[in-house]
Design an enzyme around this catalytic site. Structure first.
Site, PDB file in Angstrom:
ATOM      1  N   CYS A 367      36.121 -16.495 -25.339  1.00 44.49           N
ATOM      2  CA  CYS A 367      36.681 -15.649 -26.120  1.00 44.49           C
ATOM      3  C   CYS A 367      37.813 -14.825 -24.826  1.00 44.49           C
ATOM      4  O   CYS A 367      38.560 -13.347 -25.007  1.00 44.49           O
ATOM      5  CB  CYS A 367      36.215 -14.151 -26.938  1.00 44.49           C
ATOM      6  SG  CYS A 367      35.034 -14.509 -27.829  1.00 44.49           S
ATOM      7  N   ALA A 368      38.311 -16.135 -24.699  1.00 43.09           N
ATOM      8  CA  ALA A 368      39.333 -15.187 -23.385  1.00 43.09           C
ATOM      9  C   ALA A 368      40.359 -16.663 -23.480  1.00 43.09           C
ATOM     10  O   ALA A 368      41.027 -18.015 -22.409  1.00 43.09           O
ATOM     11  CB  ALA A 368      38.724 -14.823 -22.062  1.00 43.09           C
TER      12      ALA A 368
END
Ligand code: PLP
Length: 457
Positions: A367-368
Site C-alpha cells: 500500500c505504498a
C-alpha cells in the site's frame, strides 16, 4: 555466515507456537514475519477479552448492570490509550476501526482551504484521504533524515499564510523501517504555525510515543497492528477541527436531539462515534496498551532494535539479495526489512517461504505504490523467461514474540532458495499470488471449505 542470535521473545501471543503444514506432508512451527500487516493477539489481550465477554452488553444505551459495566469499560479504555500515547487530558480519544478510518475522519474535519504536507513515502492511508478533502503537497520520498527535514522546512515556509497547514507524516516507514524524526517535524510545523498528524500504525507497536512531550497534535493507530486484533483503532489528539466538523458517520449516539429536518449533535467524543461502538475492540486495545505499558515500551524498543540488527545481518548473508532502504544511515530502524532475491518474483518467493519453510512474510507493494516506484524503479525481479512485474518486494517484519531462532530459520530458508533449492514448482494464480503446482497442504481438521486453490485450473 550470520548465526541466529539468542534473542528471546518478550511477550507471549496467541498462536505463537502454531504448527503449519509444509509441502510434502510435514509440519513446522510457523515463523511469523508479517507483524507489520497484522500482529497476533497478546495472550493478555485474549484473557482480557475472554473475561469481559460474559459482561458484554450495549454501550451508552442500556440500564442493565452489564450495560453499565460495558459503558464504563468503554470509557476507561480511552484512558488506557491516552496513557499509552502520553496524550494530555484535554486531548480527545476517538475509537475508530483502524488507522485508515482515523485518517479519513481527520481529513474530513480539515477546515476549508487546508494544505496538507506529506511525502511520497507514506502508506496510502496517509495519502489518499487528504487528497479528497485538502490540497496536498507531496514531497519526494526522503533519501536522508536531513533531506526529509529540509524539504518539510521549505514546504512549510512556502505554504505560510495560505490557510491552515497540516504536516501528515508517518512515525516509521512500513516499507523500509526507518523511524521518522517526529519530534523535530512537530517543532518545525509549530514554528511555522502548522499542525502535525502522526500515522503511528507502525511506530506504536515498536517505540514509546510521548505525544505531549513531542508536541503531536494528532496520532492514529490500529489495534490489529498492536496485538489487539478485535476491530478497533484510535485517533487521539486535539479537539480543534474535530469539534466543529460534521461527523462522517451520521446516526444514533452522536446526536442530542433530532428534529423534523435537523439534529443537534453531541460534543466530542460521541459526535464522531455514531452507532453502537465496538466495546470488545476497545477493551482489547486498552489491554494491549496497558500490557505493553507495563512491559515497558523502552524494553520493547530494545528487543526490536536487537532483532533489527540481526535481521539485517541475516539478509546480508544471502547471495543475490537486495535490501531497500530510504536512508541507509538511519540511527533507528525497526525490525522490518524489504528485499528482493534475484530471479524470484516477490510473490513466488513469499509462496516458497510459506510452503517449504513455514515462514509467513508479505509480498507486493505494501500500500505504498509511490514509495515502491522510488525504491524499485525497474520493477520486481522476474522469473526466467517472464516479463518484469510491477514494483514489488518481500517484507519481513517482527514483533514482541519474535526470536533469534525465527531469524535463523529465515536466513537458512533464503540461502536455500538462493542456491536453487526450491522443492516445488510454482505458478501464478489469477490474483497475482503464487501457489505450488501440486499443493498437498490441507486446512486443519474440521475446517470448512476447500484447501488451497488449484493454480491454473
Ligand atoms: C504506516 C501505515 N499506515 C497506515 C496503515 C493502515 O492501517 P490499517 O489497515 O490498520 O488502517 C498501515 C497498514 O499497513 C501502515 O503500515
Amino acid at each position: 555466515m550470520a548465526a541466529a542470535l539468542p534473542i528471546a521473545p518478550i511477550a507471549p501471543v496467541v498462536g505463537g507456537d502454531l504448527a503449519v503444514p509444509l509441502l510434502g506432508g510435514s509440519e513446522a512451527r510457523q515463523v511469523n514475519l508479517d507483524h507489520a500487516a497484522s500482529t497476533p493477539a497478546l495472550e493478555a489481550v485474549w484473557r482480557a477479552v475472554a473475561e469481559f465477554l460474559p459482561w458484554y452488553a450495549s454501550v451508552h444505551r442500556g440500564d442493565g448492570y452489564p450495560s453499565r459495566l460495558s459503558t464504563a469499560r468503554y470509557e476507561q479504555a480511552r484512558q488506557s490509550v491516552r496513557r499509552f500515547l502520553g496524550a494530555t487530558s484535554d486531548h480527545v480519544v476517538l475509537f475508530t476501526r483502524n488507522t485508515t478510518d482515523a485518517v479519513n475522519l481527520l481529513a474530513r474535519s480539515c477546515p476549508p482551504g487546508t494544505t496538507v504536507l506529506t511525502t511520497a513515502a507514506e502508506h496510502h492511508a496517509n495519502l489518499l484521504p487528504w487528497r479528497r478533502y485538502a490540497t496536498v503537497v507531496e514531497l519526494p520520498a526522503p533519501t536522508s533524515r536531513a533531506a526529509l527535514l529540509s524539504s518539510y522546512r521549505q514546504a512549510l515556509a512556502e505554504s505560510r499564510g495560505s490557510g491552515p497547514v497540516l504536516v501528515a507524516t508517518t512515525g516509521a516507514s512500513n516499507v523500509t523501517g526507518e523511524v521518522w524524526p517526529i519530534g523535530e517535524l512537530a517543532e518545525l510545523a509549530h514554528r511555522a504555525g502548522a499542525r502535525i498528524f502522526v500515522d503511528a500504525a507502525q511506530l506504536a507497536p515498536h517505540r514509546p510515543i510521548d505525544s505531549s512531550a513531542l508536541g503531536l497534535d494528532w496520532v492514529a493507530l490500529s489495534g490489529h497492528k498492536l496485538y489487539a486484533p478485535f476491530g478497533s483503532g484510535a485517533l487521539v489528539g486535539s479537539s480543534a477541527w474535530l469539534e466543529a466538523a460534521d461527523p462522517y458517520l451520521q446516526g444514533g449516539g452522536a446526536v442530542r436531539r433530532v428534529g423534523a429536518t435537523g439534529a443537534e449533535l453531541h460534543g466530542l467524543p460521541a459526535r464522531h462515534e455514531a452507532g453502537s461502538p465496538n466495546v470488545v475492540g476497545a477493551v482489547a486495545l486498552a489491554s494491549a496498551c496497558d500490557t505493553l505499558g507495563s512491559l515497558g515500551m523502552d524494553g520493547v524498543a530494545a528487543h526490536d532494535r536487537e532483532l533489527a540488527g540481526s535481521l539485517h545481518d541475516v539478509l546480508g548473508s544471502v547471495p543475490g539479495l537486495t535490501t531497500y532502504r530510504l536512508w541507509p544511515d538511519a540511527g533507528d530502524v525497526m525490525a522490518l526489512a524489504t528485499f528482493n532475491l534475484a530471479g524470484h518474483p516477490p510473490a513466488e518467493l513469499a509462496a516458497v517461504l510459506s510452503a517449504e519453510h513455514g515462514i509467513a512474510v508479505r509480498s507486493g507493494s505494501f500500500c505504498a505504490h509511490r514509495l515502491l516506484e522510488h525504491l524499485v524503479p525497474d520493477g520486481a525481479p522476474a522469473a526466467p523467461g517472464c516479463e518484469r512485474t510491477l514494483p514489488g518486494a518481500v517484507r519481513a517484519s517482527l514483533g514482541v514474540s519474535s526470536s533469534g531462532d525465527d531469524l535463523g530459520r529465515l536466513g537458512r530458508a533464503l540461502r536455500t532458495v538462493a542456491a536453487g533449492g526450491t522443492r516445488g514448482r510454482y505458478r501464478q494464480a489469477a490474483d497475482g499470488s503464487f501457489l505450488p503446482e501440486r499443493d498437498d497442504r490441507s486446512w486443519p481438521a474440521g475446517w470448512p471449505g476447500a484447501p488451497f486453490a488449484t493454480v491454473g485450473a
